[in-house]
Write an enzyme that holds these catalytic residues in place. Sequence first.
Site, mmCIF file in Angstrom:
data_model
loop_
_atom_site.group_PDB
_atom_site.id
_atom_site.type_symbol
_atom_site.label_atom_id
_atom_site.label_comp_id
_atom_site.label_asym_id
_atom_site.label_seq_id
_atom_site.Cartn_x
_atom_site.Cartn_y
_atom_site.Cartn_z
ATOM 1 N N PRO A 15 4.644 2.247 -15.990
ATOM 2 C CA PRO A 15 3.670 3.015 -15.216
ATOM 3 C C PRO A 15 2.286 3.072 -15.841
ATOM 4 O O PRO A 15 2.140 3.142 -17.056
ATOM 5 C CB PRO A 15 4.282 4.422 -15.155
ATOM 6 C CG PRO A 15 5.336 4.460 -16.190
ATOM 7 C CD PRO A 15 5.802 3.042 -16.389
ATOM 8 N N ASN A 16 1.315 3.038 -14.956
ATOM 9 C CA ASN A 16 -0.119 3.205 -15.259
ATOM 10 C C ASN A 16 -0.755 1.989 -15.940
ATOM 11 O O ASN A 16 -1.965 1.959 -16.101
ATOM 12 C CB ASN A 16 -0.371 4.467 -16.101
ATOM 13 C CG ASN A 16 0.053 5.717 -15.378
ATOM 14 O OD1 ASN A 16 -0.359 5.932 -14.237
ATOM 15 N ND2 ASN A 16 0.890 6.533 -15.995
ATOM 16 N N ARG A 23 -8.534 2.786 -17.214
ATOM 17 C CA ARG A 23 -7.779 3.904 -17.765
ATOM 18 C C ARG A 23 -8.089 4.087 -19.248
ATOM 19 O O ARG A 23 -7.904 3.141 -20.024
ATOM 20 C CB ARG A 23 -6.293 3.555 -17.590
ATOM 21 C CG ARG A 23 -5.348 4.455 -18.289
ATOM 22 C CD ARG A 23 -3.947 3.846 -18.337
ATOM 23 N NE ARG A 23 -3.043 4.821 -18.901
ATOM 24 C CZ ARG A 23 -1.898 4.538 -19.471
ATOM 25 N NH1 ARG A 23 -1.486 3.289 -19.546
ATOM 26 N NH2 ARG A 23 -1.148 5.494 -19.958
ATOM 27 N N TYR A 28 -7.234 1.920 -24.466
ATOM 28 C CA TYR A 28 -6.575 0.720 -23.942
ATOM 29 C C TYR A 28 -7.498 -0.482 -23.731
ATOM 30 O O TYR A 28 -7.029 -1.558 -23.376
ATOM 31 C CB TYR A 28 -5.864 1.052 -22.627
ATOM 32 C CG TYR A 28 -4.752 2.057 -22.800
ATOM 33 C CD1 TYR A 28 -3.621 1.753 -23.545
ATOM 34 C CD2 TYR A 28 -4.852 3.330 -22.230
ATOM 35 C CE1 TYR A 28 -2.602 2.676 -23.711
ATOM 36 C CE2 TYR A 28 -3.834 4.267 -22.393
ATOM 37 C CZ TYR A 28 -2.711 3.938 -23.138
ATOM 38 O OH TYR A 28 -1.716 4.840 -23.303
ATOM 39 N N ASN A 80 6.780 -3.445 -22.048
ATOM 40 C CA ASN A 80 5.994 -2.259 -22.384
ATOM 41 C C ASN A 80 6.347 -1.201 -21.334
ATOM 42 O O ASN A 80 5.795 -1.212 -20.231
ATOM 43 C CB ASN A 80 4.497 -2.573 -22.343
ATOM 44 C CG ASN A 80 3.670 -1.346 -22.692
ATOM 45 O OD1 ASN A 80 4.184 -0.235 -22.815
ATOM 46 N ND2 ASN A 80 2.366 -1.544 -22.850
ATOM 47 N N ALA A 83 4.898 5.179 -20.497
ATOM 48 C CA ALA A 83 5.399 6.501 -20.880
ATOM 49 C C ALA A 83 6.927 6.589 -20.816
ATOM 50 O O ALA A 83 7.530 7.447 -21.482
ATOM 51 C CB ALA A 83 4.768 7.572 -20.002
ATOM 52 N N HIS A 86 9.196 6.795 -23.949
ATOM 53 C CA HIS A 86 9.490 8.028 -24.680
ATOM 54 C C HIS A 86 10.559 8.887 -23.994
ATOM 55 O O HIS A 86 10.987 9.885 -24.553
ATOM 56 C CB HIS A 86 8.197 8.840 -24.845
ATOM 57 C CG HIS A 86 7.014 7.979 -25.193
ATOM 58 N ND1 HIS A 86 6.999 7.191 -26.318
ATOM 59 C CD2 HIS A 86 5.832 7.741 -24.546
ATOM 60 C CE1 HIS A 86 5.835 6.518 -26.354
ATOM 61 N NE2 HIS A 86 5.136 6.831 -25.295
ATOM 62 N N ASP A 93 19.693 1.845 -21.152
ATOM 63 C CA ASP A 93 21.012 1.397 -20.685
ATOM 64 C C ASP A 93 20.918 0.053 -19.958
ATOM 65 O O ASP A 93 21.797 -0.806 -20.105
ATOM 66 C CB ASP A 93 21.629 2.453 -19.759
ATOM 67 C CG ASP A 93 22.161 3.658 -20.532
ATOM 68 O OD1 ASP A 93 22.244 3.585 -21.778
ATOM 69 O OD2 ASP A 93 22.475 4.678 -19.889
ATOM 70 N N GLU A 104 9.450 -5.182 -27.762
ATOM 71 C CA GLU A 104 8.735 -4.006 -27.241
ATOM 72 C C GLU A 104 7.267 -4.092 -27.671
ATOM 73 O O GLU A 104 6.976 -4.270 -28.848
ATOM 74 C CB GLU A 104 9.390 -2.744 -27.826
ATOM 75 C CG GLU A 104 8.754 -1.447 -27.382
ATOM 76 C CD GLU A 104 9.412 -0.230 -28.054
ATOM 77 O OE1 GLU A 104 10.445 -0.390 -28.763
ATOM 78 O OE2 GLU A 104 8.869 0.872 -27.890
ATOM 79 N N HIS A 106 3.329 -2.320 -27.307
ATOM 80 C CA HIS A 106 2.426 -1.236 -26.892
ATOM 81 C C HIS A 106 1.007 -1.620 -27.253
ATOM 82 O O HIS A 106 0.749 -2.076 -28.382
ATOM 83 C CB HIS A 106 2.804 0.089 -27.567
ATOM 84 C CG HIS A 106 4.175 0.536 -27.204
ATOM 85 N ND1 HIS A 106 4.463 1.085 -25.980
ATOM 86 C CD2 HIS A 106 5.340 0.452 -27.882
ATOM 87 C CE1 HIS A 106 5.766 1.341 -25.923
ATOM 88 N NE2 HIS A 106 6.320 0.962 -27.067
ATOM 89 N N LEU A 107 0.116 -1.415 -26.307
ATOM 90 C CA LEU A 107 -1.297 -1.738 -26.557
ATOM 91 C C LEU A 107 -1.864 -0.829 -27.645
ATOM 92 O O LEU A 107 -2.552 -1.268 -28.553
ATOM 93 C CB LEU A 107 -2.090 -1.558 -25.263
ATOM 94 C CG LEU A 107 -1.730 -2.549 -24.152
ATOM 95 C CD1 LEU A 107 -2.008 -1.937 -22.791
ATOM 96 C CD2 LEU A 107 -2.497 -3.835 -24.322
ATOM 97 N N ARG A 113 -0.938 8.735 -32.233
ATOM 98 C CA ARG A 113 -1.221 9.593 -31.072
ATOM 99 C C ARG A 113 -0.318 10.824 -31.092
ATOM 100 O O ARG A 113 0.215 11.183 -32.122
ATOM 101 C CB ARG A 113 -1.080 8.754 -29.796
ATOM 102 C CG ARG A 113 -1.993 7.517 -29.818
ATOM 103 C CD ARG A 113 -1.851 6.671 -28.579
ATOM 104 N NE ARG A 113 -2.334 7.372 -27.399
ATOM 105 C CZ ARG A 113 -2.131 6.958 -26.149
ATOM 106 N NH1 ARG A 113 -1.455 5.835 -25.929
ATOM 107 N NH2 ARG A 113 -2.604 7.647 -25.128
HETATM 108 C C1 DQA Z 1 1.692 2.614 -24.039
HETATM 109 C C2 DQA Z 1 1.842 3.875 -24.906
HETATM 110 C C3 DQA Z 1 2.524 4.976 -24.134
HETATM 111 O O1 DQA Z 1 2.623 6.140 -24.943
HETATM 112 C C4 DQA Z 1 1.719 5.326 -22.900
HETATM 113 O O2 DQA Z 1 2.398 6.298 -22.146
HETATM 114 C C5 DQA Z 1 1.404 4.134 -22.062
HETATM 115 C C6 DQA Z 1 1.007 2.907 -22.730
HETATM 116 C C7 DQA Z 1 0.861 1.524 -24.752
HETATM 117 O O3 DQA Z 1 0.904 0.393 -24.298
HETATM 118 O O4 DQA Z 1 0.140 1.819 -25.720
HETATM 119 O O5 DQA Z 1 1.383 4.196 -20.851
HETATM 120 O O6 DQA Z 1 2.978 2.077 -23.806
#
Ligand code: DQA
Length: 159
Positions: A15-16, A23, A28, A80, A83, A86, A93, A104, A106-107, A113
Amino acid sequence: MENAAGRRVAVIDGPNLNLLGNREVRVYGTQTYAQIKAELQERAKSLGLELSHAQSNHEGEIIARIQALPAEGVAWLVINPGAYTHTSIAIRDALLAAQTPAIEVHLSNPYAREPFRHVSTISDIVKGRIMGLGVWGYILALEYIAGKVQNKKKKEDMP
Ligand code: DQA
């Protein structure tokens, strides 16, 4: 003949991430999601990988994508979960069920954080994690996978 399935890689973003470029740009960056997708496609091609790319704001859709990986013959997953990283036991699963080796990404660096971002429901079941390096995280994951594919051909060992 070379096995195409061994070179098949899926990127799944949560998401997002579709909002990248607009954003929280200080966290990011300014590159848009469309630009990142195009860059990764180009990189994958030059590394001899076949890349599919999916993004969803819905947990169930992400799970359905993960469930489909074995039947699609996808050899590696770069994920990725945003959110959901977490919170989602269901994504964990699905990864356990699919058994597709995953990296995995993460940007941002979640450890720099809020404390709730320090937890990942998938960190112990993925092959490795790359975080805090922006889009390089995805690129490095693709390079690692390409290295693995090469090493398999050469029958060399690599963790
Ligand atoms: C994220 C880190 C997450 O905590 C956050 O909710 C994201 C992006 C990252 O790519 O840094 O949406 O996965």
